[in-house]
Design an enzyme around this catalytic site. Structure first.
Site, PDB file in Angstrom:
ATOM      1  N   LYS A 142       0.665  -1.151  -0.045  1.00 56.50           N
ATOM      2  CA  LYS A 142      -0.094  -0.057  -0.018  1.00 56.50           C
ATOM      3  C   LYS A 142       0.830   1.129  -0.090  1.00 56.50           C
ATOM      4  O   LYS A 142       1.593   1.253   0.750  1.00 56.50           O
ATOM      5  CB  LYS A 142      -0.956  -0.044   1.232  1.00 56.50           C
ATOM      6  CG  LYS A 142      -1.612   1.384   1.480  1.00 56.50           C
ATOM      7  CD  LYS A 142      -2.819   1.197   2.821  1.00 56.50           C
ATOM      8  CE  LYS A 142      -3.155   2.476   3.023  1.00 56.50           C
ATOM      9  NZ  LYS A 142      -4.155   2.580   4.335  1.00 56.50           N
ATOM     10  N   ASP A 146      -2.519  10.233   3.881  1.00 56.31           N
ATOM     11  CA  ASP A 146      -3.800   9.758   4.230  1.00 56.31           C
ATOM     12  C   ASP A 146      -4.614  10.692   5.171  1.00 56.31           C
ATOM     13  O   ASP A 146      -4.588  10.879   6.255  1.00 56.31           O
ATOM     14  CB  ASP A 146      -4.018   8.359   4.700  1.00 56.31           C
ATOM     15  CG  ASP A 146      -5.387   7.953   5.088  1.00 56.31           C
ATOM     16  OD1 ASP A 146      -6.535   8.447   4.590  1.00 56.31           O
ATOM     17  OD2 ASP A 146      -5.609   6.771   5.507  1.00 56.31           O
ATOM     18  N   LYS A 151      -9.895  12.814   8.689  1.00 57.99           N
ATOM     19  CA  LYS A 151      -9.587  12.267   9.813  1.00 57.99           C
ATOM     20  C   LYS A 151      -9.508  13.618  11.129  1.00 57.99           C
ATOM     21  O   LYS A 151      -9.271  14.875  10.472  1.00 57.99           O
ATOM     22  CB  LYS A 151      -8.167  11.768   9.845  1.00 57.99           C
ATOM     23  CG  LYS A 151      -8.175  10.528   9.158  1.00 57.99           C
ATOM     24  CD  LYS A 151      -6.503  10.128   9.210  1.00 57.99           C
ATOM     25  CE  LYS A 151      -6.391   8.420   8.365  1.00 57.99           C
ATOM     26  NZ  LYS A 151      -7.158   7.280   9.186  1.00 57.99           N
ATOM     27  N   ASP A 153       1.720   6.088   5.541  1.00 59.84           N
ATOM     28  CA  ASP A 153       0.755   5.274   5.067  1.00 59.84           C
ATOM     29  C   ASP A 153       1.138   4.807   3.817  1.00 59.84           C
ATOM     30  O   ASP A 153       0.461   3.946   3.189  1.00 59.84           O
ATOM     31  CB  ASP A 153      -0.710   6.058   4.733  1.00 59.84           C
ATOM     32  CG  ASP A 153      -2.019   5.100   5.152  1.00 59.84           C
ATOM     33  OD1 ASP A 153      -1.605   4.113   5.558  1.00 59.84           O
ATOM     34  OD2 ASP A 153      -2.846   5.438   4.596  1.00 59.84           O
ATOM     35  N   ASP A 211     -12.315   7.086   4.005  1.00 59.88           N
ATOM     36  CA  ASP A 211     -10.902   6.989   4.860  1.00 59.88           C
ATOM     37  C   ASP A 211     -10.536   5.269   4.880  1.00 59.88           C
ATOM     38  O   ASP A 211      -9.405   4.822   5.288  1.00 59.88           O
ATOM     39  CB  ASP A 211     -11.146   7.248   6.313  1.00 59.88           C
ATOM     40  CG  ASP A 211      -9.870   7.320   7.191  1.00 59.88           C
ATOM     41  OD1 ASP A 211      -8.784   7.281   6.479  1.00 59.88           O
ATOM     42  OD2 ASP A 211      -9.727   7.693   8.322  1.00 59.88           O
ATOM     43  N   GLU A 242      -9.373   3.567   2.244  1.00 55.90           N
ATOM     44  CA  GLU A 242      -9.049   3.821   1.030  1.00 55.90           C
ATOM     45  C   GLU A 242      -7.950   2.973   0.560  1.00 55.90           C
ATOM     46  O   GLU A 242      -7.574   2.566  -0.450  1.00 55.90           O
ATOM     47  CB  GLU A 242      -8.245   5.215   0.951  1.00 55.90           C
ATOM     48  CG  GLU A 242      -6.853   5.627   1.192  1.00 55.90           C
ATOM     49  CD  GLU A 242      -6.536   5.371   2.670  1.00 55.90           C
ATOM     50  OE1 GLU A 242      -7.712   5.450   3.766  1.00 55.90           O
ATOM     51  OE2 GLU A 242      -5.580   5.048   3.135  1.00 55.90           O
ATOM     52  N   ARG A 290      -7.760  -0.224   1.082  1.00 55.69           N
ATOM     53  CA  ARG A 290      -8.216  -1.613   0.586  1.00 55.69           C
ATOM     54  C   ARG A 290      -8.611  -1.396  -1.084  1.00 55.69           C
ATOM     55  O   ARG A 290      -8.810  -2.182  -1.878  1.00 55.69           O
ATOM     56  CB  ARG A 290      -9.356  -2.322   1.347  1.00 55.69           C
ATOM     57  CG  ARG A 290     -10.449  -1.183   1.766  1.00 55.69           C
ATOM     58  CD  ARG A 290     -11.503  -1.322   2.798  1.00 55.69           C
ATOM     59  NE  ARG A 290     -10.742  -0.878   4.098  1.00 55.69           N
ATOM     60  CZ  ARG A 290     -11.288  -1.322   5.170  1.00 55.69           C
ATOM     61  NH1 ARG A 290     -12.512  -2.057   5.443  1.00 55.69           N
ATOM     62  NH2 ARG A 290     -10.732  -0.817   6.320  1.00 55.69           N
TER      63      ARG A 290
HETATM   64  N1  BES Z   1      -4.202   4.336   7.219  1.00 52.41           N
HETATM   65  C1  BES Z   1      -5.508   4.031   7.931  1.00 52.41           C
HETATM   66  C2  BES Z   1      -5.072   3.160   8.852  1.00 52.41           C
HETATM   67  C3  BES Z   1      -4.070   3.502  10.049  1.00 52.41           C
HETATM   68  C4  BES Z   1      -4.753   4.440  10.909  1.00 52.41           C
HETATM   69  C5  BES Z   1      -2.959   2.999  10.332  1.00 52.41           C
HETATM   70  C6  BES Z   1      -4.110   4.691  12.231  1.00 52.41           C
HETATM   71  C7  BES Z   1      -2.080   3.519  11.335  1.00 52.41           C
HETATM   72  C8  BES Z   1      -2.650   4.081  12.130  1.00 52.41           C
HETATM   73  C9  BES Z   1      -6.555   3.438   7.062  1.00 52.41           C
HETATM   74  O1  BES Z   1      -6.462   4.121   5.641  1.00 52.41           O
HETATM   75  C10 BES Z   1      -7.708   4.007   7.769  1.00 52.41           C
HETATM   76  O2  BES Z   1      -8.016   5.469   7.797  1.00 52.41           O
HETATM   77  N2  BES Z   1      -8.593   2.965   8.288  1.00 52.41           N
HETATM   78  C11 BES Z   1      -9.635   3.278   8.811  1.00 52.41           C
HETATM   79  C12 BES Z   1     -10.811   2.260   8.603  1.00 52.41           C
HETATM   80  C13 BES Z   1     -11.985   2.471   8.737  1.00 52.41           C
HETATM   81  C14 BES Z   1     -12.578   3.815   8.163  1.00 52.41           C
HETATM   82  C15 BES Z   1     -12.807   1.424   8.599  1.00 52.41           C
HETATM   83  C16 BES Z   1      -9.424   3.135  10.607  1.00 52.41           C
HETATM   84  O3  BES Z   1      -8.639   2.203  10.667  1.00 52.41           O
HETATM   85  O4  BES Z   1      -9.929   3.820  11.015  1.00 52.41           O
HETATM   86 ZN    ZN Z   2      -4.536   4.578   5.110  1.00 53.92          ZN
HETATM   87 MN    MN Z   3      -7.445   5.776   5.790  1.00 54.27          MN
END
Ligand code: BES
Ligand code: ZN
Ligand code: MN
Length: 500
Positions: free
Chosen positions: A269, A274, A281, A292, A351, A353, A355
């Protein structure tokens, strides 16, 4: 750094510094014992007066006169009975960081000598591999936007001491592999530590291309947005829709085996920043979302390892990379896209994204009819909650592959932990309006697993594993910085697959 093997007895070593283990008990062993005797019990005296106590991570430098060596570096190694590869590495890191701040030029480590560590299978290989990796770990310096971080290092010869025993090809191999892995980890840490206004998708593409130019066995191609459009990669394109920074799909092919041998495909990825997109966020710690792209950086690092070691296998490295930012052209919650696989996706949260870009990359990976696919992604905050910073989260449709990766994690000290991918979880990502939703619509738990289930819909019947590295790829707070994980884990796996 010159990594070398020294077969002299410790008392005859001609070198600036001897690195000697002190355990958490009064008994001296191996090289430490003979050096103590040869120097009027200076070490036991030091120990008696509690100048050093053998606590792991402690180290002291002692001057010596009238010998072929000038300094002793006494290093706490913890309880002798509990001396492990992990403690060995901790002890090395303590000694080497201390030495790197001096003007000494050469040192022999007796921390991994067989008279201390035993002659178990693989010990000699592990000892030198870890020594090289530890050196690269402590000598990483981030200087791009802060040149004052640069510290001159004088040490340029680092020996693994055998204390009079013969050298072996295993020792040489350990150095070779550890050096390649250690250097790749530095590459990954730098790419990851760079801010998103420097480390753009184009920057990642340039770095991969550079590695391609250096190695005949590697060829790199980079797809731009209009080429991706032709492939139908609308899932990836939906993520970059709000950004003026051009998205890329980087594909590096490595040929190290017979032409018709099925390749291993590695996918990472590469969200260079992000923000969450329209599902923005909170601003707290948002800067960390420059990390990210750690899956992508690791993919570049693995390409480097495989090419530098000339591993006997075929591999393809795929990096989907773009920014996730809001704007009037950004994708909005509820929007539906048709992915390259033909499946439609309802984007309920912009968010989620990672996947979405991985979906099209995994579909693209299937064109290679791969032996297996491994993807690595800072995919979910839920993984940080579940496993913290110690284990990455492993999910797989194959017990066989999962077992191998778990073992590689233990062997490399870059541990991973398996989570279940059962239908109960994939039932959570249903959509009333598309083939799949990009977040759970049936309950809020198990965010790491539902993300894994989403990815699984894009790998067909191929053997596949997903590694969620959200908790392990970087450290927060005062020690903020990339770790280079899981280069160690996946390198270990690839080396063992290649039979090298
Ligand atoms: N890049 C983030 C995941 C992340 C968050 C990694 C904090 C390290 C620290 C990912 O893109 C994301 O935002 N995931 C969301 C998914 C949710 C919206 C289902 C998450 O984990 O909050
Ligand atoms: Zn992300
Ligand atoms: Mn995200």
């Amino acid at each position: 750094m010159n990594f070398l093997i020294n077969t002299n007895k410790a008392i005859e070593a001609k070198v600036d510094c001897l690195i000697l283990p002190i355990f958490d008990d009064p008994k001296l062993r191996g090289a430490t014992k003979t050096i103590n005797t040869a120097n009027n019990k200076i070490i036991s005296d030091f120990q008696k007066n509690k100048d050093i106590q053998g606590k792991i991570g402690q180290s002291r430098i002692l001057p010596i006169t009238g010998k072929t060596y000038k300094r002793l570096v006494l290093v706490g190694c913890g309880k002798y009975e509990k001396y492990s590869e992990k403690n060995y590495k901790k002890a090395l890191i303590s000694a080497l960081s201390k030495l790197s701040r001096t003007t000494h030029k050469s040192a022999i480590s007796f921390l991994g000598t067989s008279d201390i560590c035993g002659n178990k299978a693989g010990t000699e290989y592990r000892a030198t591999k870890i020594l090289a990796e530890a050196w690269h770990q402590i000598s990483y310096q981030y200087t791009t936007t802060k040149p004052s971080n640069e510290k001159k290092i004088s040490l340029n010869k680092l020996y693994h001491g055998t204390n009079g025993n013969a050298r072996s090809s295993e020792m040489k191999k350990g150095f070779n592999n550890g050096d390649a892995i250690g250097k790749a980890i530095k590459t990954v840490r730098l790419l990851a530590d760079l801010p998103s206004n420097i480390c753009t998708p184009t920057h990642l593409a340039n770095e991969a291309t550079k590695i391609g130019r250096k190695h005949k066995a590697v060829s790199v191609k980079v797809l731009n947005e209009s080429q991706m459009k032709k492939f139908g990669m609308n899932s990836l394109l939906s993520v970059t829709a709000g950004s003026s920074e051009p998205a890329k799909m980087i594909i590096a092919e490595y040929k190290g085996s017979r032409k018709n041998e099925k390749p291993i495909v590695i996918v990472g990825k590469g969200i260079t920043f992000d923000t969450g997109g329209i599902s923005l966020k909170p601003s707290n710690s948002m800067d960390e979302m420059k990390y990210d792209m750690c899956g992508a950086a690791t993919t570049v690092g693995l390409l480097q390892v495989v090419a530098e070691l000339g591993l006997n296998l075929n591999a393809v490295f795929i990096i989907p990379t773009c920014e996730n930012v809001p704007s009037s052209t950004a994708t909005k919650p509820g929007d539906i896209v048709k992915s390259m696989s033909g499946q439609t996706i309802e984007i309920l949260n912009t968010d989620a994204e990672g996947r979405l870009i991985l979906a099209d990359a995994l579909t693209y990976a299937q064109r290679y009819k791969p032996k297996l696919i491994i993807d690595m992604a800072t995919l979910t905050g839920a993984c940080v909650v579940a496993l913290g910073q110690h284990h990455s989260g492993l999910m797989s449709n194959s017990d066989h592959l999962a077992e191998k990766l778990l073992k590689a994690g233990v062997d490399s000290g870059d541990a991973t932990w398996r989570l279940p991918l059962t239908e109960d979880y994939s039932d959570q990502i249903v959509s009333n309006f598309a083939d799949v939703a990009n977040i759970s619509t049936r309950g809020s738990g198990a965010g790491t697993i539902t993300a894994g289930c989403f990815l699984q819909k894009f790998v067909g019947d191929f053997e596949w594993a997903h590694i969620d590295i959200a908790g392990v790829a970087w450290l927060e707070g005062q020690n903020k910085g990339a770790t280079g994980r899981p280069v160690g884990l996946v390198s270990e796996f690839l080396i063992s697959e290649s039979g090298n």
